[in-house]
Design a protein around this motif. Structure first.
Motif, mmCIF file in Angstrom:
data_model
loop_
_atom_site.group_PDB
_atom_site.id
_atom_site.type_symbol
_atom_site.label_atom_id
_atom_site.label_comp_id
_atom_site.label_asym_id
_atom_site.label_seq_id
_atom_site.Cartn_x
_atom_site.Cartn_y
_atom_site.Cartn_z
ATOM 1 N N VAL A 138 0.856 -1.180 0.000
ATOM 2 C CA VAL A 138 0.000 0.000 0.000
ATOM 3 C C VAL A 138 0.898 1.238 0.000
ATOM 4 C CG1 VAL A 138 -1.689 1.326 1.342
ATOM 5 C CG2 VAL A 138 -1.870 -1.170 1.227
ATOM 6 N N LEU A 139 0.548 2.212 -0.845
ATOM 7 C CA LEU A 139 1.168 3.533 -0.805
ATOM 8 C C LEU A 139 0.194 4.485 -0.129
ATOM 9 C CD1 LEU A 139 2.549 3.769 -4.443
ATOM 10 C CD2 LEU A 139 3.813 3.131 -2.378
ATOM 11 N N ALA A 140 0.642 5.128 0.934
ATOM 12 C CA ALA A 140 -0.186 6.101 1.649
ATOM 13 C C ALA A 140 0.518 7.446 1.568
ATOM 14 C CB ALA A 140 -0.382 5.685 3.103
ATOM 15 N N ALA A 141 -0.176 8.480 1.070
ATOM 16 C CA ALA A 141 0.523 9.743 0.814
ATOM 17 C C ALA A 141 -0.418 10.927 0.917
ATOM 18 C CB ALA A 141 1.170 9.716 -0.567
ATOM 19 N N PHE A 200 2.854 14.142 -4.386
ATOM 20 C CA PHE A 200 2.530 13.202 -3.326
ATOM 21 C C PHE A 200 3.775 12.850 -2.522
ATOM 22 C CE2 PHE A 200 -1.132 12.135 -6.124
ATOM 23 C CZ PHE A 200 -2.134 12.381 -5.195
ATOM 24 N N ARG A 201 3.606 12.801 -1.198
ATOM 25 C CA ARG A 201 4.686 12.398 -0.303
ATOM 26 C C ARG A 201 4.098 11.474 0.757
ATOM 27 N NH1 ARG A 201 8.978 15.128 -1.901
ATOM 28 N NH2 ARG A 201 8.574 17.068 -3.044
ATOM 29 N N GLY A 202 4.744 10.341 0.967
ATOM 30 C CA GLY A 202 4.174 9.395 1.913
ATOM 31 C C GLY A 202 5.051 8.185 2.144
ATOM 32 N N LYS A 203 4.402 7.049 2.399
ATOM 33 C CA LYS A 203 5.098 5.830 2.795
ATOM 34 C C LYS A 203 4.535 4.631 2.041
ATOM 35 C CE LYS A 203 5.917 7.442 7.559
ATOM 36 N NZ LYS A 203 5.762 7.114 9.002
ATOM 37 N N CYS A 236 -1.528 11.796 9.456
ATOM 38 C CA CYS A 236 -2.108 11.709 8.120
ATOM 39 C C CYS A 236 -3.222 10.675 8.150
ATOM 40 C CB CYS A 236 -1.053 11.320 7.103
ATOM 41 S SG CYS A 236 0.310 12.487 6.984
ATOM 42 N N GLU A 237 -4.437 11.134 7.884
ATOM 43 C CA GLU A 237 -5.608 10.272 7.918
ATOM 44 C C GLU A 237 -6.114 10.026 6.499
ATOM 45 O OE1 GLU A 237 -7.744 11.724 11.990
ATOM 46 O OE2 GLU A 237 -7.936 13.025 10.226
ATOM 47 N N PRO A 238 -6.737 8.868 6.241
ATOM 48 C CA PRO A 238 -7.314 8.637 4.915
ATOM 49 C C PRO A 238 -8.414 9.652 4.625
ATOM 50 C CG PRO A 238 -7.227 6.600 6.197
ATOM 51 C CD PRO A 238 -6.910 7.715 7.144
#
Length: 450
Positions: free
Chosen positions: A20-23, A31-34, A81-83
């Protein structure tokens, strides 16, 4: 971070997904995330992820901005950071099904972080709802397809001899046919992502195209769609062996690429408050126009956020240089399109496609509502060539646009102080890097002559 994806229609919670990419989306629209394992999806959807709040305000190269108050003064503290309400989007990456979870940031204490561009737009939308109004928004996205092997923008094929005058390719069906399989894949991928796409056209530049995204009564969804769509185009171009650029002005002698925003406003009965049954529109529409005109010089930094952006905003280019409006006038920054009165709307033509869609839409909608609330009066509509009018000029350089944005009372009336602080600090850091650079033209001009 650029999300290189191949999107397929699939169950977004499919167990076969590998990761999963979460950003979040930063102030530059990147986009910046994990990346986490697919087994962590439920945890992400429930609890989100932690990231430095300063990551929203990094510069275009992803470098920390030490001039803002987050990085050093506040110890580079984390945000949560929330969905977003969009939920997971099904992706496939190099043959491995995966998912992308769009996020937005809040403070540890629970308050929305108003440096997050999506949060800023949500605050503007909330003001509309509190007033019993709903903005109906659409975007038009222009871009060039280019040869990926060159460092400079290079057309996929040499333009025809008549192309320098940009007279023979706009709305060309032949140019659409040349990239038909690419367009088909863009539509398919967009549908899989839930991004509603309408018409595609060939624009005047070599291998320049425009997509109209469908309008809707949720500006957050429309901004999401616009950000996601740019990623879709990039990745489908790569699949077909070329590249897509969203630079505002990749060619000095060809048209720039804009991000035009159309909007109307409906009341609680679903009536378009801009519609008076005729072509001139209502008093409320003119009040909205007045707010947009007043805020336009201060907002230019958001509409033209990069060094290259101001190459697009030049006279006689169909990109605006003055804070003017008019009916069916594409030389004006604000155009009131013709057509049935029930669809009466405002087209805002200032932003380049390199701008952040969340910030563009937030600045436009907030300025329009400000004009309505103050019952502001616009100047007279312009007719004909607005470049030759006496309308107020927009800032002509990046430094002047940042100065006006930072110092303007109008900007601080329609947008959060936190956003202005982070945005200006990041852009001034970028500007300093450009100012230190010595261009090839400078060497060619001065090295052996002066």
């Amino acid at each position: 971070m650029q999300i290189e994806t191949q999107i397929r229609p699939a169950d977004p919670r499919a167990e076969k997904a590998g990761y999963v990419l979460a950003a979040t989306c930063d102030l530059n629209g990147c986009f910046r995330g994990k990346r986490v394992e697919a087994t962590s999806l439920d945890k992400i959807l429930k609890s989100g992820i932690r990231m430095p709040m300063s990551s929203i305000g990094v510069d275009i190269w992803g470098t920390d901005v030490f001039a803002n108050s987050l990085t050093l003064d506040q110890g580079d503290l984390d945000g949560i950071c929330e969905p977003t309400e969009r939920g997971p989007i099904p992706l496939a990456w190099t043959g491995t099904p995966s998912q992308f979870v769009p996020m937005w940031m809040r403070a540890e204490t629970g308050e929305p972080f108003l440096g997050d561009p999506r949060r800023v737009l949500a605050e503007v939308f909330a003001r509309y709802r509190a007033a019993g109004l709903t903005p109906v928004v659409a975007t038009e996205v222009e871009f060039y397809l280019i040869n990926p092997i060159f460092a400079r923008a290079t057309p996929l094929s040499p333009p025809s001899p008549g192309h320098a005058a940009a007279k023979d390719t706009i709305y060309s069906l032949e140019e659409l046919a040349e990239v038909g399989s690419f367009l088909d894949d863009v539509y398919e991928m967009a549908a899989a992502c839930g991004v509603e796409v309408d018409a595609a056209t060939s624009e005047s530049g070599p291998s320049q195209y425009e997509f109209n995204l469908m309008h809707g009564p949720d500006p957050l969804r429309i901004a999401d769609n616009t950000v996601f769509f740019k990623q879709i185009v990039r990745n489908m171009a790569r699949k077909h062996g070329f590249a897509a650029t969203f630079m505002a002005k990749p060619y000095p002698d060809q048209s720039g690429s804009g991000l035009h925003v159309h909007f109307s406003i409906v009341d609680t009965e679903g009536r378009n408050v801009f519609d008076n049954g005729g072509p001139e529109g209502t008093e409320i529409m003119r009040q909205a126009v007045a707010g947009l005109i007043e805020a336009m010089p201060a907002s230019t930094a958001l509409f033209a956020p990069h060094q290259n952006s101001f190459r697009r905003l030049c006279p006689d280019s169909l990109a605006p240089t003055t804070a003017a409006w008019g009916y069916e006038n594409r030389t004006a920054a604000i155009r009131i399109p013709g057509g049935p009165s029930v669809a009466r709307r405002i087209e805002h033509r200032v932003a380049g496609v390199d701008a952040n869609p969340y910030l563009v839409i937030a600045a436009i909608l907030s300025a329009a509502l400000d004009g309505i609330e103050r019952k502001a009066e616009p100047p007279a509509p312009t007719q004909g060539n607005t470049y030759a009018s006496d309308a107020k000029l927009l800032p002509t350089t990046w430094p002047s646009a940042l100065d006006v944005f930072e110092q303007s009372d109008v900007a601080r009336r329609i947008l959060p102080d936190r956003l202005i602080e982070l945005f200006v600090a990041g852009k001034r850091q970028e500007l300093a890097v450009f100012n230190r650079d010595i261009s090839d033209l400078e060497y060619a001009t001065y090295l052996h002559i002066v």
